[in-house]
Write an enzyme that holds these catalytic residues in place. Structure first.
Site, PDB file in Angstrom:
ATOM      1  N   LYS A 199       0.882  -1.187   0.000  1.00 39.94           N
ATOM      2  CA  LYS A 199       0.000   0.000   0.000  1.00 39.94           C
ATOM      3  C   LYS A 199       0.906   1.219   0.000  1.00 39.94           C
ATOM      4  O   LYS A 199       1.405   1.646   1.028  1.00 39.94           O
ATOM      5  CB  LYS A 199      -0.878  -0.024   1.253  1.00 39.94           C
ATOM      6  CG  LYS A 199      -2.223   0.683   1.114  1.00 39.94           C
ATOM      7  CD  LYS A 199      -2.140   2.145   0.747  1.00 39.94           C
ATOM      8  CE  LYS A 199      -1.861   3.051   1.926  1.00 39.94           C
ATOM      9  NZ  LYS A 199      -1.701   4.468   1.516  1.00 39.94           N
ATOM     10  N   GLY A 251       6.918   5.263   7.831  1.00 39.68           N
ATOM     11  CA  GLY A 251       6.114   6.479   7.793  1.00 39.68           C
ATOM     12  C   GLY A 251       6.303   7.253   9.094  1.00 39.68           C
ATOM     13  O   GLY A 251       7.311   7.097   9.791  1.00 39.68           O
ATOM     14  N   SER A 252       5.327   8.063   9.411  1.00 39.25           N
ATOM     15  CA  SER A 252       5.468   8.945  10.576  1.00 39.25           C
ATOM     16  C   SER A 252       5.318   8.158  11.889  1.00 39.25           C
ATOM     17  O   SER A 252       4.670   7.108  11.926  1.00 39.25           O
ATOM     18  CB  SER A 252       4.406  10.038  10.520  1.00 39.25           C
ATOM     19  OG  SER A 252       3.134   9.445  10.596  1.00 39.25           O
ATOM     20  N   GLU A 254       3.530   9.055  14.350  1.00 38.99           N
ATOM     21  CA  GLU A 254       2.126   9.085  14.773  1.00 38.99           C
ATOM     22  C   GLU A 254       1.357   7.899  14.163  1.00 38.99           C
ATOM     23  O   GLU A 254       0.648   7.174  14.862  1.00 38.99           O
ATOM     24  CB  GLU A 254       1.463  10.415  14.340  1.00 38.99           C
ATOM     25  CG  GLU A 254       1.910  11.619  15.148  1.00 38.99           C
ATOM     26  CD  GLU A 254       3.411  11.914  15.036  1.00 38.99           C
ATOM     27  OE1 GLU A 254       3.982  11.724  13.924  1.00 38.99           O
ATOM     28  OE2 GLU A 254       4.035  12.283  16.049  1.00 38.99           O
ATOM     29  N   GLU A 273       9.502   1.634  10.792  1.00 42.27           N
ATOM     30  CA  GLU A 273      10.579   2.582  10.457  1.00 42.27           C
ATOM     31  C   GLU A 273       9.945   3.965  10.470  1.00 42.27           C
ATOM     32  O   GLU A 273       9.171   4.300   9.571  1.00 42.27           O
ATOM     33  CB  GLU A 273      11.145   2.275   9.059  1.00 42.27           C
ATOM     34  CG  GLU A 273      11.838   0.937   8.936  1.00 42.27           C
ATOM     35  CD  GLU A 273      13.218   0.931   9.583  1.00 42.27           C
ATOM     36  OE1 GLU A 273      13.672   1.981  10.068  1.00 42.27           O
ATOM     37  OE2 GLU A 273      13.830  -0.146   9.597  1.00 42.27           O
ATOM     38  N   CYS A 307      14.159  10.882   6.361  1.00 43.82           N
ATOM     39  CA  CYS A 307      13.933  10.580   7.775  1.00 43.82           C
ATOM     40  C   CYS A 307      15.187  10.839   8.610  1.00 43.82           C
ATOM     41  O   CYS A 307      15.093  11.105   9.799  1.00 43.82           O
ATOM     42  CB  CYS A 307      13.466   9.149   7.934  1.00 43.82           C
ATOM     43  SG  CYS A 307      14.421   7.997   6.948  1.00 43.82           S
ATOM     44  N   GLU A 403       9.551  16.780  14.086  1.00 46.13           N
ATOM     45  CA  GLU A 403      10.053  16.572  12.734  1.00 46.13           C
ATOM     46  C   GLU A 403       9.373  17.568  11.793  1.00 46.13           C
ATOM     47  O   GLU A 403       8.146  17.580  11.687  1.00 46.13           O
ATOM     48  CB  GLU A 403       9.729  15.133  12.313  1.00 46.13           C
ATOM     49  CG  GLU A 403      10.462  14.679  11.091  1.00 46.13           C
ATOM     50  CD  GLU A 403      10.099  13.241  10.694  1.00 46.13           C
ATOM     51  OE1 GLU A 403       8.951  12.820  10.919  1.00 46.13           O
ATOM     52  OE2 GLU A 403      10.978  12.555  10.154  1.00 46.13           O
TER      53      GLU A 403
HETATM   54  P1  NAD Z   1       2.422   8.816   7.087  1.00 45.50           P
HETATM   55  O1  NAD Z   1       2.567   8.142   8.386  1.00 45.50           O
HETATM   56  O2  NAD Z   1       1.473   9.947   6.992  1.00 45.50           O
HETATM   57  O3  NAD Z   1       1.963   7.783   5.959  1.00 45.50           O
HETATM   58  C1  NAD Z   1       2.732   6.649   5.642  1.00 45.50           C
HETATM   59  C2  NAD Z   1       1.831   5.593   5.033  1.00 45.50           C
HETATM   60  O4  NAD Z   1       0.904   5.137   6.012  1.00 45.50           O
HETATM   61  C3  NAD Z   1       0.995   6.061   3.848  1.00 45.50           C
HETATM   62  O5  NAD Z   1       0.944   5.028   2.906  1.00 45.50           O
HETATM   63  C4  NAD Z   1      -0.373   6.299   4.474  1.00 45.50           C
HETATM   64  O6  NAD Z   1      -1.449   6.208   3.574  1.00 45.50           O
HETATM   65  C5  NAD Z   1      -0.411   5.169   5.481  1.00 45.50           C
HETATM   66  N1  NAD Z   1      -1.327   5.367   6.602  1.00 45.50           N
HETATM   67  C6  NAD Z   1      -1.780   6.525   7.141  1.00 45.50           C
HETATM   68  N2  NAD Z   1      -2.586   6.268   8.207  1.00 45.50           N
HETATM   69  C7  NAD Z   1      -2.631   4.911   8.337  1.00 45.50           C
HETATM   70  C8  NAD Z   1      -3.273   4.029   9.265  1.00 45.50           C
HETATM   71  N3  NAD Z   1      -4.020   4.484  10.263  1.00 45.50           N
HETATM   72  N4  NAD Z   1      -3.076   2.697   9.112  1.00 45.50           N
HETATM   73  C9  NAD Z   1      -2.297   2.204   8.125  1.00 45.50           C
HETATM   74  N5  NAD Z   1      -1.676   3.003   7.214  1.00 45.50           N
HETATM   75  C10 NAD Z   1      -1.841   4.341   7.326  1.00 45.50           C
HETATM   76  O7  NAD Z   1       3.892   9.232   6.655  1.00 45.50           O
HETATM   77  P2  NAD Z   1       4.333  10.086   5.374  1.00 45.50           P
HETATM   78  O8  NAD Z   1       3.942  11.499   5.621  1.00 45.50           O
HETATM   79  O9  NAD Z   1       3.863   9.423   4.130  1.00 45.50           O
HETATM   80  O10 NAD Z   1       5.919   9.915   5.394  1.00 45.50           O
HETATM   81  C11 NAD Z   1       6.764  10.749   6.072  1.00 45.50           C
HETATM   82  C12 NAD Z   1       7.218  10.099   7.354  1.00 45.50           C
HETATM   83  O11 NAD Z   1       7.894   8.871   7.047  1.00 45.50           O
HETATM   84  C13 NAD Z   1       8.217  10.931   8.109  1.00 45.50           C
HETATM   85  O12 NAD Z   1       7.888  10.910   9.467  1.00 45.50           O
HETATM   86  C14 NAD Z   1       9.542  10.196   7.877  1.00 45.50           C
HETATM   87  O13 NAD Z   1      10.500  10.413   8.870  1.00 45.50           O
HETATM   88  C15 NAD Z   1       9.102   8.784   7.811  1.00 45.50           C
HETATM   89  N6  NAD Z   1      10.095   7.940   7.128  1.00 45.50           N
HETATM   90  C16 NAD Z   1      10.849   7.068   7.875  1.00 45.50           C
HETATM   91  C17 NAD Z   1      11.820   6.282   7.269  1.00 45.50           C
HETATM   92  C18 NAD Z   1      12.630   5.301   8.072  1.00 45.50           C
HETATM   93  O14 NAD Z   1      13.251   4.419   7.471  1.00 45.50           O
HETATM   94  N7  NAD Z   1      12.653   5.375   9.387  1.00 45.50           N
HETATM   95  C19 NAD Z   1      12.035   6.384   5.898  1.00 45.50           C
HETATM   96  C20 NAD Z   1      11.257   7.280   5.165  1.00 45.50           C
HETATM   97  C21 NAD Z   1      10.278   8.053   5.789  1.00 45.50           C
END
Ligand code: NAD
Length: 500
Positions: A199, A251-252, A254, A273, A307, A403
């Site tokens: 996804k 992702g984030s 949160e 991650e 990140c 962040e």
């Molecule tokens: P996000 O958390 O908003 O979304 C990430 C993904 O999760 C998207 O596909 C989104 O549709 C999905 N999502 C959202 N709510 C969900 C839920 N309740 N259940 C399941 N899936 C859900 O993050 P973003 O804004 O797309 O990405 C930026 C973040 O990613 C930053 O915080 C960054 O630091 C982090 N990041 C971390 C790494 C790492 O390796 N640690 C690498 C790249 C990015």
């Protein structure tokens, strides 16, 4: 088409890209399909125009994708040898390279990043990553174990462990390195013998949709890799699906917390991650000629949307004035503009929403008393933000603690090692960090004190497929990369054999 010279702008958008944008489809069980819930628009961050209309998956689409992944896990894919998986993965890596220019252009169009980065990181390093992981598919092994059981008397035992694929993997990815993040998850999962439902982020689903076309072309059995597109609700449906055996999420923090709660409720293994707020610690004895790569790669790569971005600089008092002046010159001369021209080093942010978030964080920083050091202008069209350095941000201010995920960094002076280590660690994240010094004794003394999953020395923000990557504290749970990445997708089974 193979990728063009990384530093050359494409003369035009490839015809295959224009064609693909007309009707991108999801892939479920080897069949291209639209979404039952309709469609949504994907935008070009360089000018805000609509690039494509993409399928919106319904809960029933998620069900079908999980069922398809489960069926081939129990069938063709589940019984394929490691060598068979390696062969298919190597074919996929070749196809990514053969279609590299189209993939790179697609990535720059949907994400906004420099075409140079799309070519080198999204495409080339993804192909290399798949080849690296393909090699592990034939090297999965357990252990033989001496055991001490003596019941009933006279019976002897020997035991061994088997490593077995965990099953159907839900892979949820962010928008900052869309193709690369998808590959970081799919490649070790396939090497371990798992199947995947991917996804991608709703801002940047296009390269993932193209990737699964190449998966099909490579000859993987139907259902081994499926992709469903849509927003957080689609991700949430996947996470709570009883047919999913493992969740891997980038992702984030949160969102990661919500996914972690659901995973624990279902007692399902999960790799997270998450976000970061990396410190870059620069000592008086550092090589000042490294400030160029420190800024260009360490802080402002991908317009700060990495990140591990060095969002908090700590500079020792002896070089503080000089280093700040050099950094101001470097950063104010970084060309800003669309990613299709590789000369532009600061490209647009991914979306209007994220643009508003970064602008809001800058305004809040100023409101909270930090001093902006630069007065650069960003183009009006598209989602551009001029890079910014701040002095005087309070240790507990939002600018130092949260962040921003944009082209923004704070600079803080320090005097002693103890003082700077305390400041560097004073944040809830712990993904990356760097130490800049010519003194190997100092560096080796401080590495164990830094709370971060990766510590770079005299460099920053350089991951490698062979180097475990992940976070301390609220930056995540688990590690990707290296041989250990396969363990995320393997269960350990002990087999105990009695004989007399
Ligand atoms: P996000 O958390 O908003 O979304 C990430 C993904 O999760 C998207 O596909 C989104 O549709 C999905 N999502 C959202 N709510 C969900 C839920 N309740 N259940 C399941 N899936 C859900 O993050 P973003 O804004 O797309 O990405 C930026 C973040 O990613 C930053 O915080 C960054 O630091 C982090 N990041 C971390 C790494 C790492 O390796 N640690 C690498 C790249 C990015």
């Amino acid at each position: 088409m193979k990728i063009g010279a990384p530093d050359k702008a494409p003369s035009s958008i490839a015809a295959a890209v224009t064609d693909f944008l007309k009707a991108p489809k999801m892939l479920i069980g080897g069949t291209s399909c639209d979404g039952e819930a309709g469609s949504f628009d994907v935008f070009n961050p360089a000018d805000g125009t609509v690039l494509a209309s993409v399928p919106e998956a319904s809960e029933a689409d998620v069900d079908r994708a999980v069922a398809a992944a489960g069926a081939t896990m129990a069938g063709t894919w589940g019984s394929m040898s490691g060598a068979g998986r390696t062969g298919l993965m190597l074919k996929l890596a070749d196809l990514i390279e053969e279609n590299g220019e189209e993939l790179a252009q697609l990535e720059t169009l949907e994400n906004g990043k420099s075409i140079m980065m799309s070519r080198l990181i999204e495409v080339m390093s993804s192909a290399e990553y798949i080849r690296y992981m393909a090699g592990w598919a034939t090297k999965i092994r357990g252990e033989t174990l001496d055991v001490s059981i003596a019941i009933p008397p006279g019976t002897q035992y020997t035991a061994f462990t088997r490593k077995e694929p965990v099953g159907v993997v839900a892979a949820i990815t962010p928008w900052n390195f869309p193709l690369n993040m998808a590959v970081w998850k799919i490649a070790p999962a396939l090497a371990a013998g798992c199947t995947v439902v991917l996804k991608p982020a709703e801002e940047t689903p296009l390269t993932s949709l193209r990737l699964v076309e190449l998966v099909r072309e490579a000859g993987f059995p139907d259902g081994v890799v499926n992709v469903v597109t849509g927003g957080g609700a689609v991700g949430a449906a996947l996470v709570r699906h009883p047919g999913v055996n493992k969740i891997t999420f980038t992702g984030s923090t949160e969102t990661g917390k919500k996914i972690g709660v659901q995973a624990m409720q279902d007692v399902k293994p999960v790799t997270l991650e998450l976000g970061g707020k990396a410190p870059m610690v620069m000592f008086d004895d550092m090589d000042l000629s490294l400030l160029g790569p420190a800024a260009g790669i360490g802080i402002f790569l991908n317009a700060g949307q990495t990140c591990c971005a060095g969002a908090r600089l700590f500079i020792q008092r002896g070089i503080y004035k000089e280093a700040v002046s050099v950094l101001k010159n470097i950063v104010s001369s970084l060309p800003i503009g669309p990613g299709m021209d590789p000369a532009n080093q600061i490209n647009p942010l991914v979306s209007a929403k994220h643009h508003a978030h970064v602008k809001g964080a800058i305004d809040k920083g100023i409101e909270d008393g930090a001093t902006p050091l630069l007065s650069g202008e960003a183009p009006d069209a598209g989602y551009f933000v001029a890079p910014q350095l701040f002095e005087g941000a309070g240790a507990q201010s939002a600018l130092m603690q949260d962040e921003v995920f944009g082209p923004v960094a704070t600079i803080t002076p320090f005097d002693t090692e103890d003082e700077v280590i305390a400041m560097a660690n004073d944040v809830r994240y712990g993904l990356g960090a760097s130490l800049w010094s010519r003194d190997i004794n100092r560096v080796m003394r401080l590495v164990p004190k830094v709370q971060a999953g990766t510590v770079w020395i005299n460099s920053h923000n350089i991951p490698d497929q062979n180097m475990p990557f992940g976070g301390f504290k609220q930056s995540g749970i688990g590690r990707e990369h290296g041989s250990g990445a396969l363990d995320n997708f393997l269960e350990t089974k002990s087999v105990c054999v009695a004989y007399s």
